[in-house]
Design an enzyme around this catalytic site. Structure first.
Site, mmCIF file in Angstrom:
data_model
loop_
_atom_site.group_PDB
_atom_site.id
_atom_site.type_symbol
_atom_site.label_atom_id
_atom_site.label_comp_id
_atom_site.label_asym_id
_atom_site.label_seq_id
_atom_site.Cartn_x
_atom_site.Cartn_y
_atom_site.Cartn_z
ATOM 1 C CG HIS A 61 57.636 -11.319 11.580
ATOM 2 N ND1 HIS A 61 56.396 -10.849 11.945
ATOM 3 C CD2 HIS A 61 58.078 -12.018 12.659
ATOM 4 C CE1 HIS A 61 56.106 -11.243 13.168
ATOM 5 N NE2 HIS A 61 57.117 -11.961 13.630
ATOM 6 C CG HIS A 63 60.813 -11.909 17.324
ATOM 7 N ND1 HIS A 63 59.943 -11.220 18.126
ATOM 8 C CD2 HIS A 63 60.058 -12.496 16.366
ATOM 9 C CE1 HIS A 63 58.701 -11.392 17.681
ATOM 10 N NE2 HIS A 63 58.748 -12.161 16.610
ATOM 11 C CD GLN A 156 56.335 -12.612 23.067
ATOM 12 O OE1 GLN A 156 57.319 -12.583 22.340
ATOM 13 N NE2 GLN A 156 55.251 -13.305 22.760
ATOM 14 C CG HIS A 214 53.548 -11.337 16.522
ATOM 15 N ND1 HIS A 214 54.275 -10.186 16.462
ATOM 16 C CD2 HIS A 214 54.441 -12.372 16.468
ATOM 17 C CE1 HIS A 214 55.573 -10.500 16.366
ATOM 18 N NE2 HIS A 214 55.696 -11.814 16.374
ATOM 19 C CD GLU A 217 53.083 -17.152 16.068
ATOM 20 O OE1 GLU A 217 53.148 -16.083 16.684
ATOM 21 O OE2 GLU A 217 54.070 -17.876 15.851
ATOM 22 C CG ASP A 313 58.850 -15.373 13.651
ATOM 23 O OD1 ASP A 313 59.088 -14.417 14.416
ATOM 24 O OD2 ASP A 313 57.850 -16.099 13.787
#
Ligand SMILES: [Zn+2]
Length: 429
Positions: A61, A63, A156, A214, A217, A313
Site C-alpha cells: 500500500h 502512493h 481520491q 481505502h 480510514e 502508505d
C-alpha cells in the site's frame, strides 16, 4: 540482457528458521536449497555466515504519485488526513509528468537499496488529464527489470462525489492500471459509500481484476464499509482477490459487531492492510485523552485466519513528512502499536511486510523455494525478530540472480579508556 552467472549463497538462515542452508540460483531461478551444495563452475559464491536470507520486502500500500513532494506547495499544518487530502488537491494542478516520474524513480532507487522489490501503489484518477496515471505507467515499465510495480486506480475525491471519477477510473484501467480502488468513507453519505463499493466491485468482476479500497480510514465506529466490501466480494465470487486497506474504524467498533464481521471477511477471503506509521499518526486526532491508536485489529484479524499485511502508505508527502522505504520500520511500528510482542507475533510482523503482502498482490515465485525467482535480501541479522529490532542493514539485494544493491556491514569502533579497541556490529545486540 546477459544471463547472470550462477550464484551460490552459503550458510544462510531462512525466515522459517532453517539454518545452515545453501541457496543456488541459475538463470534467475532458485534451483536448489540445502546444506553443503556443490558450486557449479564459474559460480559467484556469497558467504552468508549464518545471517538471514529473506525474500524481498513487499509494500502492498503506497502512493507513488505523491511521494517526495513534502512541502509542495506548503506543509500540512494540522497533520490531519483531511488537510492532507486538501493539500494534495492544491498540488495536483501544478504537477508535471516529468517531476512525477523523477520523484517516483528516485523513490524506487531508495526501495531497491532497502530490498523492497515489489510495491502496490494507488494512483489518483481524479485529475481529468490522468497525468499521474501516465507517469506511473511509464515508471512501471522503466523499473520492471528490478521492481514489480502494481497500480491501483484510486478515485481520491470519491468515485461518486467527483463527477468525472468513474469515467477516469475506467480510462485508467483501459490504459493498463491493474487494480480497482475506492474510498467509500469519503463519499457524501454512508449510502453513497456502500453504493460505491458495489459499483467498483462489479467493475472489477466484469474485467477480471483485483480490488483494493481505502476502506473506513476513520475513527467512526459506524463506518462499516468493510462489511459491504466483504459482502460484495462473496456475492460476485471475488474470493481472495479483494483487499480492505486501513480499516481503522475497526479499532473503535463495538466488540460484538466485530465478532460477526471477522467471519464474514474470512468467508470472503478478504485481505487486510494496516498502515501502522500513518494510522498511528493520523487517527485519534479528534480525541483528547485517552487517545485511540486507530490501527485496525491486526492480531484479531490474523487469529481469525485473515491475511494481514502492513503498508508504508506515505513517504514525505502531504500526509506524512517522514519515511525511507524501509519496510522494517513499518513492521516495527506495527509490532508496537498492536502490542504483538510474543515471538510468534513478532515473526508475523515480518511476514506482514514479506509473504503476506506478496500473497495479496498475487506475486508468483516469490518465496525462497526451488523454482522461485532468484530474488532475495541478505540481512545483517540472524532472524526476523532481530531484523525488525535492528532495522537490519541490507547487505545484498538480489533480483533474478543479479546483485542490484549492496550496503557495507554496520560496525562501530570503540576506543574506551583502559580497554583495547573493539570493532563489532554485534555490539548493538
Ligand atoms: Zn493510502
Amino acid at each position: 540482457m546477459e544471463r547472470p552467472e550462477p550464484m551460490l549463497v552459503r550458510n544462510a538462515r531462512l525466515p522459517d528458521g532453517r539454518e545452515s542452508q545453501d541457496v543456488l540460483s541459475i538463470d534467475g531461478r532458485i534451483t536448489a536449497i540445502g546444506p553443503g551444495l556443490a558450486a557449479p563452475a564459474g559460480a559467484r559464491i556469497v558467504e552468508a555466515e549464518g545471517l538471514l536470507l529473506s525474500p524481498p520486502f513487499v509494500d502492498p500500500h503506497f502512493h507513488m504519485d505523491a511521494t517526495l513532494s513534502y512541502g509542495l506547495p506548503r506543509v500540512n499544518q494540522s497533520g490531519t488526513l483531511l488537510e492532507g487530502i486538501a493539500l494534495w488537491g492544491e498540488l495536483k494542478p501544478h504537477l508535471t509528468q516529468e517531476a512525477l516520474v523523477e520523484r517516483a524513480l528516485q523513490y524506487c532507487d531508495w526501495a531497491v537499496a532497502k530490498g523492497l522489490l515489489a510495491i502496490r501503489t494507488h494512483v489518483d484518477v481524479c485529475d481529468d488529464r490522468l497525468l499521474a496515471v501516465e507517469a506511473l505507467l511509464q515508471v512501471k515499465k522503466t523499473v520492471a527489470p528490478y521492481l514489480d510495480l502494481q497500480l491501483v486506480a484510486f478515485p481520491q475525491d470519491g468515485v461518486l462525489r467527483s463527477p468525472t471519477a468513474l469515467a477516469n477510473l475506467k480510462r485508467a484501467l483501459d490504459l493498463g492500471v491493474d487494480v480497482v480502488g475506492g474510498i467509500p468513507h469519503f463519499e457524501r453519505t454512508m449510502a453513497d459509500g456502500a453504493q460505491s463499493v458495489k459499483i467498483l466491485c462489479e467493475l472489477a468482476a466484469e474485467r477480471g481484476l483485483r480490488v483494493d479500497m481505502h476502506c473506513d480510514e476513520s475513527d467512526d465506529p459506524l463506518s462499516r464499509h468493510i462489511e459491504t466490501l466483504a459482502f460484495e466480494t462473496h456475492r460476485l465470487g471475488l474470493h481472495g482477490r479483494v483487499t480492505g486497506s486501513h480499516l481503522t474504524s475497526m479499532h473503535s467498533m463495538d466488540n460484538y459487531y466485530v465478532s460477526k464481521l471477522l467471519p464474514l471477511m474470512r468467508e470472503a477471503q478478504v485481505h487486510a492492510i494496516a498502515n501502522p506509521l500513518i494510522n498511528i499518526t493520523l487517527q485519534g486526532r479528534h480525541d483528547t485523552y485517552p487517545k485511540r491508536r486507530g490501527m485496525t485489529r491486526v492480531p484479531e484479524l490474523m487469529a481469525a485466519g485473515i491475511n494481514v499485511a502492513f503498508g508504508h502508505d506515505c513517504v514525505m508527502d502531504p500526509w506524512y513528512s517522514l519515511g525511507s522505504a524501509d519496510m522494517l520500520e513499518v513492521a516495527q511500528m506495527g509490532l508496537h502499536v498492536a502490542q504483538m510482542t510474543s515471538q510468534a507475533q513478532m515473526r508475523a510482523c515480518f511476514d506482514a511486510v514479506t509473504i503476506n503482502a506478496a500473497k495479496l498482490m498475487g506475486l508468483e515465485g516469490y518465496e525462497i523455494e526451488v523454482g522461485s525467482h532468484a530474488d532475495f535480501v541478505l540481512l545483517q541479522a540472524r532472524d526476523p525478530v532481530e531484523a525488525i529490532r535492528l532495522r537490519a542493514n541490507r547487505l545484498m539485494v538480489v533480483r533474478r540472480g543479479r546483485v542490484v544493491a549492496h550496503t557495507p556491514a554496520a560496525t562501530a569502533t570503540l576506543n574506551l579508556e583502559g580497554r583495547p579497541p573493539s570493532v563489532d556490529w554485534t555490539l548493538r545486540r
